[in-house]
Design an enzyme around this catalytic site. Structure first.
Site, PDB file in Angstrom:
ATOM      1  N   ASP A  64      91.399 -92.335  16.727  1.00 15.50           N
ATOM      2  CA  ASP A  64      92.095 -91.725  15.762  1.00 15.50           C
ATOM      3  C   ASP A  64      93.450 -92.429  15.279  1.00 15.50           C
ATOM      4  O   ASP A  64      94.082 -93.634  16.055  1.00 15.50           O
ATOM      5  CB  ASP A  64      92.654 -90.369  16.192  1.00 15.50           C
ATOM      6  CG  ASP A  64      93.176 -90.312  17.728  1.00 15.50           C
ATOM      7  OD1 ASP A  64      93.719 -91.106  18.058  1.00 15.50           O
ATOM      8  OD2 ASP A  64      93.076 -89.190  18.052  1.00 15.50           O
ATOM      9  N   ASN A 133      95.863 -77.527  23.194  1.00 12.51           N
ATOM     10  CA  ASN A 133      95.093 -76.638  22.642  1.00 12.51           C
ATOM     11  C   ASN A 133      93.622 -77.025  22.708  1.00 12.51           C
ATOM     12  O   ASN A 133      92.954 -76.420  22.176  1.00 12.51           O
ATOM     13  CB  ASN A 133      95.393 -76.498  20.926  1.00 12.51           C
ATOM     14  CG  ASN A 133      95.142 -78.249  20.284  1.00 12.51           C
ATOM     15  OD1 ASN A 133      94.897 -78.910  20.956  1.00 12.51           O
ATOM     16  ND2 ASN A 133      95.647 -77.976  19.047  1.00 12.51           N
ATOM     17  N   HIS A 135      92.103 -79.961  22.236  1.00  9.10           N
ATOM     18  CA  HIS A 135      91.482 -80.916  21.318  1.00  9.10           C
ATOM     19  C   HIS A 135      91.224 -82.318  21.797  1.00  9.10           C
ATOM     20  O   HIS A 135      91.782 -82.453  23.050  1.00  9.10           O
ATOM     21  CB  HIS A 135      92.547 -81.060  19.926  1.00  9.10           C
ATOM     22  CG  HIS A 135      93.609 -82.055  20.261  1.00  9.10           C
ATOM     23  ND1 HIS A 135      94.734 -81.989  19.323  1.00  9.10           N
ATOM     24  CD2 HIS A 135      94.026 -82.915  21.436  1.00  9.10           C
ATOM     25  CE1 HIS A 135      95.713 -82.940  19.834  1.00  9.10           C
ATOM     26  NE2 HIS A 135      95.369 -83.556  20.769  1.00  9.10           N
ATOM     27  N   GLU A 140      90.892 -80.471  16.303  1.00  3.32           N
ATOM     28  CA  GLU A 140      91.548 -79.654  16.224  1.00  3.32           C
ATOM     29  C   GLU A 140      90.646 -78.228  16.426  1.00  3.32           C
ATOM     30  O   GLU A 140      89.862 -78.233  15.872  1.00  3.32           O
ATOM     31  CB  GLU A 140      92.567 -79.282  15.052  1.00  3.32           C
ATOM     32  CG  GLU A 140      93.566 -80.602  15.031  1.00  3.32           C
ATOM     33  CD  GLU A 140      94.749 -80.581  16.012  1.00  3.32           C
ATOM     34  OE1 GLU A 140      94.143 -80.148  17.147  1.00  3.32           O
ATOM     35  OE2 GLU A 140      95.777 -80.669  15.784  1.00  3.32           O
TER      36      GLU A 140
HETATM   37  P1  PGA Z   1      98.803 -86.866  25.637  1.00  5.63           P
HETATM   38  O1  PGA Z   1      97.650 -86.427  24.486  1.00  5.63           O
HETATM   39  O2  PGA Z   1      97.907 -87.737  26.714  1.00  5.63           O
HETATM   40  O3  PGA Z   1      99.998 -87.653  25.138  1.00  5.63           O
HETATM   41  O4  PGA Z   1      99.322 -85.555  26.533  1.00  5.63           O
HETATM   42  C1  PGA Z   1      96.504 -86.295  24.820  1.00  5.63           C
HETATM   43  C2  PGA Z   1      95.789 -85.703  23.699  1.00  5.63           C
HETATM   44  O5  PGA Z   1      96.586 -84.915  22.849  1.00  5.63           O
HETATM   45  O6  PGA Z   1      94.853 -85.955  23.048  1.00  5.63           O
END
Ligand code: PGA
Length: 239
Positions: A64, A133, A135, A140
């Protein structure tokens, strides 16, 4: 089939997941690696940079990118990749694929990105982080899974979680481009890395059973080859 590997802490998680990636590249030197950004994979990239493997034939594709940030912006995922992956691991410019955050036409960029992945022959190993959450990528929670690479409106939770890289939630871009659920599910192998107690609930949803678009990571239950590498805090005393 979900295989779970337990790491004691963040550092060990980086080593374990890094070894999985090295094994993939040993098996297939020109692997297409789907890569993730964020805090969790940093330890993996650090471990790989110490090992100095020969990745000259590896192609990388990213999950992304924020819309509206240029590759030169230190908060963009393009910049993250350059700093922590492409340059330290000596991935050639021709082998780096990431959506363009400044594309004039998001839909066209998404189509182009899917096509580029297809031309590479698909993804051999997709590395995923996990959002609080649930994702994966920037897919999302919502009423339905979105299949292909698409433009997404980031949820307030995601903008709050990522504000640590920006200063405040308001400064986090509202929109991003992300591989879709089908793009991710087409990968031949998936490696999900999870660290910290804040992720325990989302991880538990995956291990608990049912598939629901309200917790996007649960789709992985339908993938034939998933490895979850998680530290003790994320596993919350399980395993
Ligand atoms: P993080 O993010 O590794 O910075 O916790 C993971 C994500 O949001 O996919």
């Amino acid at each position: 089939m979900v295989e779970i590997i337990r790491a004691e802490n963040y550092e060990e998680l980086g080593r374990i997941a890094g070894e999985q990636i090295l094994r993939q590249v040993e098996e297939k030197r020109d692997s297409v690696l789907g890569l993730a950004t964020g805090g969790t994979p940093r330890g993996i990239y650090r471990y790989l940079a110490e090992k100095k493997p020969d990745l000259s034939r590896v192609r990388t594709v990213n999950l992304d990118e924020y819309l509206g940030l240029s590759g030169g912006d230190p908060r963009s995922y393009h910049y993250y990749m350059k700093e922590y992956v492409w340059e330290p691991l000596e991935i050639g410019r021709e082998n780096r694929l990431i959506p363009d955050g400044l594309c004039p036409d998001a839909e066209e960029e998404c189509r182009r990105y899917e096509e580029q992945i297809r031309v590479l022959g698909g993804i051999d190993l997709q590395l995923l982080g996990l959002g609080e959450n649930g994702h994966i990528g920037f897919n999302e929670p919502g009423p339905a899974f979105v299949c292909d690479t698409h433009k997404v409106c980031l949820s307030p939770e995601t903008r709050a979680a990522n504000s640590r890289f920006f200063g405040s939630p308001e400064e986090v871009p509202r929109y991003a481009l992300t591989m879709g659920i089908r793009t991710i599910m087409r990968a031949r192998r998936i490696l999900l890395v999870v660290s910290g107690g804040k992720k325990a609930k989302a991880l538990q949803a995956l291990m608990g059973g049912g598939v629901t678009p309200q917790i996007p990571v649960t789709i992985l239950l339908l993938h034939p080859r998933v490895t979850v590498a998680a530290d003790a805090a994320a596993l919350g005393g399980k395993f």
